[in-house]
Design an enzyme around this catalytic site. Sequence first.
Site, short mmCIF file in Angstrom:
data_model
loop_
_atom_site.label_atom_id
_atom_site.label_comp_id
_atom_site.label_asym_id
_atom_site.label_seq_id
_atom_site.Cartn_x
_atom_site.Cartn_y
_atom_site.Cartn_z
N ASP A 1 10.64 16.12 7.69
CA ASP A 1 10.04 15.73 6.40
C ASP A 1 8.52 15.87 6.44
O ASP A 1 7.78 14.96 6.05
CB ASP A 1 10.46 14.31 6.01
CG ASP A 1 10.35 14.07 4.51
OD1 ASP A 1 10.23 15.06 3.76
OD2 ASP A 1 10.38 12.90 4.09
N GLY B 1 8.17 4.02 -0.32
CA GLY B 1 8.94 5.25 -0.18
C GLY B 1 10.31 5.02 -0.79
O GLY B 1 10.58 3.99 -1.39
N GLY B 2 11.18 6.00 -0.60
CA GLY B 2 12.53 5.88 -1.12
C GLY B 2 13.28 4.75 -0.43
O GLY B 2 14.23 4.21 -0.98
N TYR B 3 12.87 4.42 0.77
CA TYR B 3 13.62 3.44 1.56
C TYR B 3 12.83 2.16 1.80
O TYR B 3 13.34 1.07 1.66
CB TYR B 3 14.02 4.05 2.90
CG TYR B 3 14.95 5.20 2.75
CD1 TYR B 3 16.33 5.02 2.87
CD2 TYR B 3 14.48 6.47 2.45
CE1 TYR B 3 17.20 6.08 2.71
CE2 TYR B 3 15.34 7.54 2.28
CZ TYR B 3 16.70 7.34 2.41
OH TYR B 3 17.56 8.39 2.23
N ILE C 1 0.82 -1.23 0.00
CA ILE C 1 0.00 0.00 0.00
C ILE C 1 0.85 1.27 0.00
O ILE C 1 0.33 2.36 -0.13
CB ILE C 1 -1.00 0.04 1.18
CG1 ILE C 1 -0.30 -0.25 2.51
CG2 ILE C 1 -2.15 -0.89 0.95
CD1 ILE C 1 -1.18 0.02 3.72
N GLY C 2 2.13 1.13 0.15
CA GLY C 2 2.97 2.33 0.14
C GLY C 2 4.39 1.96 -0.24
O GLY C 2 4.85 0.84 0.03
N LYS D 1 5.59 -1.82 7.97
CA LYS D 1 6.62 -1.06 7.26
C LYS D 1 7.92 -1.86 7.30
O LYS D 1 8.33 -2.34 8.36
CB LYS D 1 6.81 0.32 7.92
CG LYS D 1 7.84 1.16 7.20
CD LYS D 1 7.79 2.63 7.62
CE LYS D 1 8.88 3.43 6.94
NZ LYS D 1 8.79 4.85 7.17
N1 LIG Z 1 0.25 2.80 8.85
C1 LIG Z 1 -0.03 3.08 7.57
N2 LIG Z 1 -1.26 2.84 7.07
C2 LIG Z 1 -1.56 3.11 5.76
N3 LIG Z 1 -0.68 3.64 4.88
C3 LIG Z 1 0.56 3.90 5.32
C4 LIG Z 1 0.96 3.63 6.68
N4 LIG Z 1 2.27 4.00 6.81
C5 LIG Z 1 2.65 4.47 5.61
N5 LIG Z 1 1.64 4.42 4.72
C6 LIG Z 1 1.68 4.86 3.30
O1 LIG Z 1 2.95 4.59 2.76
C7 LIG Z 1 3.58 5.79 2.30
C8 LIG Z 1 5.08 5.73 2.60
O2 LIG Z 1 5.26 5.63 4.02
P1 LIG Z 1 6.53 6.22 4.76
O3 LIG Z 1 6.67 7.67 4.41
O4 LIG Z 1 6.47 5.86 6.19
O5 LIG Z 1 7.68 5.38 4.01
P2 LIG Z 1 9.17 5.80 3.66
O6 LIG Z 1 9.79 4.62 3.02
O7 LIG Z 1 9.85 6.33 4.87
O8 LIG Z 1 8.91 6.97 2.61
P3 LIG Z 1 9.94 8.11 2.10
O9 LIG Z 1 11.16 7.42 1.62
O10 LIG Z 1 9.13 8.78 0.99
O11 LIG Z 1 10.19 9.02 3.25
C9 LIG Z 1 2.86 6.94 3.03
O12 LIG Z 1 2.86 8.10 2.22
C10 LIG Z 1 1.45 6.38 3.20
O13 LIG Z 1 0.67 6.65 2.06
#
Ligand SMILES: Nc1ncnc2c1ncn2[C@@H]1O[C@H](COP(=O)(O)OP(=O)(O)OP(=O)(O)O)[C@@H](O)[C@H]1O
Length: 355
Positions: free
Chosen positions: A181, A67-69, A64-65, A87
């Site tokens: 951020d 990110g860069g990491y 569902i998501g 995550k």
């Molecule tokens: N608990 C959650 N429930 C639903 N969706 C989530 C949840 N946590 C994160 N997401 C979705 O996933 C996306 C990415 O999450 P997050 O920013 O924590 O990841 P990241 O890898 O650290 O991203 P970035 O590298 O962009 O900083 C969020 O924009 C959100 O849409």
Amino acid sequence: MTKEAKQDDLILAPALMSLNLKNEEKSFVNKEILPKMRKIENEEPSHLQINEKFLKRWSIEGLIGKGGYGEIYLAVDVVRGEEVAIKVEPKKRRGKLAKRMILEQHVLFKMQGKPHVPLIFGSGYTDKINFIIMQILSINVGEIKKSSPNKRLSQCSVGRIIHQTISALRDLHKTGYVHRDVKPANMCFGIYPQSRHILILLDFGLVRRYKMENGEWREPRARAGFRGTTRYVSIRVHRRCEQAPYDDLVSVMYTSYELLSGELPWKHLEKSDEVLQLKEIMTENGVNPELFKGEKSVLIDFFKLVSETDPSKTPNYEQLIECIRVLYAPKTLSDPYEWEENQKGTDEFSEENSK
Ligand SMILES: Nc1ncnc2c1ncn2[C@@H]1O[C@H](COP(=O)(O)OP(=O)(O)OP(=O)(O)O)[C@@H](O)[C@H]1O
């Protein structure tokens, strides 16, 4: 892949293991912002497999998501019968131990009990990944904006989103960290009746301690590395200054503009220097009225208040909240949002079952 993390590898938060939802509360009414309606279908997940049972307890339903990491999965806790988000990030990045999620889970645990952070059910690692198991939330505010009819949100929604983001940051800053951020993609709402109007701030992977345990501010570095997202960072961050609570609030300020008007004036600029230039034009010699015409004029006072805040001092959060409240009064934080209003009549939503 091997996932035989021992139970000792899991740092579980016993008091928070379940949201303890009654069955009728699980039947959520606002399907529009449910992440499972937004599963990323055309991306192959890299760390967990769809349908696998992670650590024998969490059945992986979809991605569902991304990110860069890390990657964020929708999963079902088969013991509790509840949906969760997981995550995941690889333990090593470019041969080095990835510390982002270790820091993130540390701060998230510290912040448990505060209203604007996701509930954490557990965290740990396997031989290849670090993971955090947390409360499932809505699609993010950036996606809510994108899916709204005018690609922007009403003054009333923006006011309440910004109010809650300031409260979230006040809680985080009190613990001694800056977020670094803040942006719409890092804001979600709860999805159940009792949490659907509560904004949750996400992604604590870039936090930095600005205050020591004794309350004194750390000595700022002469030049700090760039952290954040170019579109939303303050002018000080472009100039590589050490970030302070003020800089998180500047990101809130740009977020308010983007949500209300649909886009920031520098949306299409690629070079960081050009973005900086426009930011300077917007606020450096006072708030530039040229950029605050029409619906944006309601943001002038808020922009003034944030821009005039002294970066070396603790911001006056209450004053900022009072200023932004004008956008949504006389509505309250618990009134339905526009995306729920749009759904009335097309779903089983009614005022009756929202109480
Ligand atoms: N608990 C959650 N429930 C639903 N969706 C989530 C949840 N946590 C994160 N997401 C979705 O996933 C996306 C990415 O999450 P997050 O920013 O924590 O990841 P990241 O890898 O650290 O991203 P970035 O590298 O962009 O900083 C969020 O924009 C959100 O849409």
